[in-house]
Write a protein that holds these residues in place. Structure first.
Motif, short mmCIF file in Angstrom:
data_model
loop_
_atom_site.label_atom_id
_atom_site.label_comp_id
_atom_site.label_asym_id
_atom_site.label_seq_id
_atom_site.Cartn_x
_atom_site.Cartn_y
_atom_site.Cartn_z
N ASP A 176 60.58 20.20 80.61
CA ASP A 176 60.91 20.45 79.20
C ASP A 176 59.73 20.01 78.35
O ASP A 176 59.20 18.90 78.52
CB ASP A 176 62.16 19.64 78.83
CG ASP A 176 62.73 20.00 77.47
OD1 ASP A 176 61.94 20.09 76.50
OD2 ASP A 176 63.95 20.16 77.38
N LYS A 177 59.30 20.84 77.43
CA LYS A 177 58.14 20.55 76.59
C LYS A 177 58.31 19.24 75.82
O LYS A 177 57.35 18.53 75.55
CB LYS A 177 57.91 21.70 75.60
CG LYS A 177 56.66 21.55 74.77
CD LYS A 177 56.40 22.79 73.93
CE LYS A 177 55.10 22.65 73.15
NZ LYS A 177 54.78 23.90 72.44
N ASN A 178 59.53 18.88 75.47
CA ASN A 178 59.80 17.66 74.71
C ASN A 178 59.85 16.40 75.57
O ASN A 178 59.99 15.31 75.02
CB ASN A 178 61.11 17.80 73.93
CG ASN A 178 60.98 18.85 72.83
OD1 ASN A 178 59.94 19.00 72.22
ND2 ASN A 178 62.05 19.58 72.61
N ARG A 179 59.74 16.53 76.86
CA ARG A 179 59.78 15.35 77.76
C ARG A 179 58.36 14.83 77.96
O ARG A 179 57.76 14.97 79.02
CB ARG A 179 60.43 15.72 79.09
CG ARG A 179 61.82 16.29 78.92
CD ARG A 179 62.98 15.57 79.52
NE ARG A 179 62.77 14.31 80.15
CZ ARG A 179 62.94 14.07 81.44
NH1 ARG A 179 63.31 15.04 82.25
NH2 ARG A 179 62.77 12.87 81.93
N GLU A 237 54.18 28.56 79.21
CA GLU A 237 55.30 28.09 78.40
C GLU A 237 56.30 29.22 78.24
O GLU A 237 55.91 30.36 77.99
CB GLU A 237 54.83 27.66 76.99
CG GLU A 237 54.10 26.35 76.96
CD GLU A 237 53.90 25.83 75.55
OE1 GLU A 237 54.64 26.23 74.62
OE2 GLU A 237 52.99 24.99 75.38
N ASP A 284 62.95 28.77 75.14
CA ASP A 284 64.37 28.82 75.49
C ASP A 284 64.62 28.80 77.01
O ASP A 284 65.66 29.27 77.47
CB ASP A 284 65.03 30.06 74.87
CG ASP A 284 64.86 30.12 73.36
OD1 ASP A 284 64.84 29.04 72.73
OD2 ASP A 284 64.73 31.23 72.82
N TYR A 311 65.24 26.22 79.01
CA TYR A 311 66.35 25.34 79.35
C TYR A 311 67.60 25.62 78.54
O TYR A 311 68.71 25.48 79.04
CB TYR A 311 65.94 23.87 79.17
CG TYR A 311 64.94 23.42 80.21
CD1 TYR A 311 65.35 23.09 81.49
CD2 TYR A 311 63.59 23.34 79.92
CE1 TYR A 311 64.44 22.69 82.46
CE2 TYR A 311 62.67 22.93 80.88
CZ TYR A 311 63.10 22.62 82.14
OH TYR A 311 62.20 22.23 83.09
N GLY A 320 65.92 26.77 71.93
CA GLY A 320 65.09 25.75 71.30
C GLY A 320 64.45 24.77 72.27
O GLY A 320 63.73 23.87 71.85
N ARG A 321 64.68 24.93 73.56
CA ARG A 321 64.10 24.02 74.57
C ARG A 321 63.13 24.78 75.45
O ARG A 321 63.52 25.49 76.37
CB ARG A 321 65.19 23.38 75.42
CG ARG A 321 66.04 22.40 74.62
CD ARG A 321 67.05 21.69 75.48
NE ARG A 321 66.40 20.97 76.56
CZ ARG A 321 67.02 20.65 77.69
NH1 ARG A 321 68.28 20.98 77.89
NH2 ARG A 321 66.37 19.99 78.64
N THR A 322 61.86 24.62 75.15
CA THR A 322 60.79 25.33 75.85
C THR A 322 60.50 24.69 77.20
O THR A 322 60.43 23.46 77.31
CB THR A 322 59.50 25.34 75.00
OG1 THR A 322 59.78 26.04 73.78
CG2 THR A 322 58.34 25.99 75.70
N GLY A 323 60.31 25.51 78.21
CA GLY A 323 59.92 25.03 79.54
C GLY A 323 58.44 25.25 79.75
O GLY A 323 57.87 26.24 79.28
#
Length: 103
Positions: free
Chosen positions: A62-65, A82, A85, A87, A90-93
């Motif tokens: 997850d980009k936010n991790r 990248e 969506d 995951y 709004g959750r980029t992988g």
């Protein structure tokens, strides 16, 4: 014999398909985070897979991790793709790849 069970510090789940390994999950228990356990586990997996003839390891994060991304970058993974969506909305992988230099 009232021995307490050993605490699980970390685990990983991966699948190897010939020269490619797909790393599905790395999990480090809270007391062992930020102490090098995750990095040692990833390095162990890299060494083991190299001995088995693996040429490349791929994973999605997850980009936010940020802590997970930094860990994989420290271990030699490169961010290659990248997918918005991936995951959930709004959750980029991010697909990360580790390639063995002498493969």
């Amino acid at each position: 014999m009232d021995e307490a069970p050993a605490a699980l510090a970390a685990y990983a789940v991966y699948v190897r398909q010939k020269g490619l390994a797909l790393l599905h999950k790395i999990c480090v228990a809270e007391p062992y985070r930020r102490k090098g356990a995750g990095q040692r586990l990833v390095q162990y997996i890299q060494q083991r897979l190299q001995k088995e003839g693996c040429q490349c390891i791929q994973l999605w994060v997850d980009k936010n991790r940020e802590p997970a991304r930094r860990l994989y970058l420290r271990c030699g993974f490169l961010e290659r793709e990248e997918v918005p969506d991936y995951y959930a909305p709004g959750r980029t992988g991010i697909r990360m790849v580790y390639e063995y230099r002498n493969a």
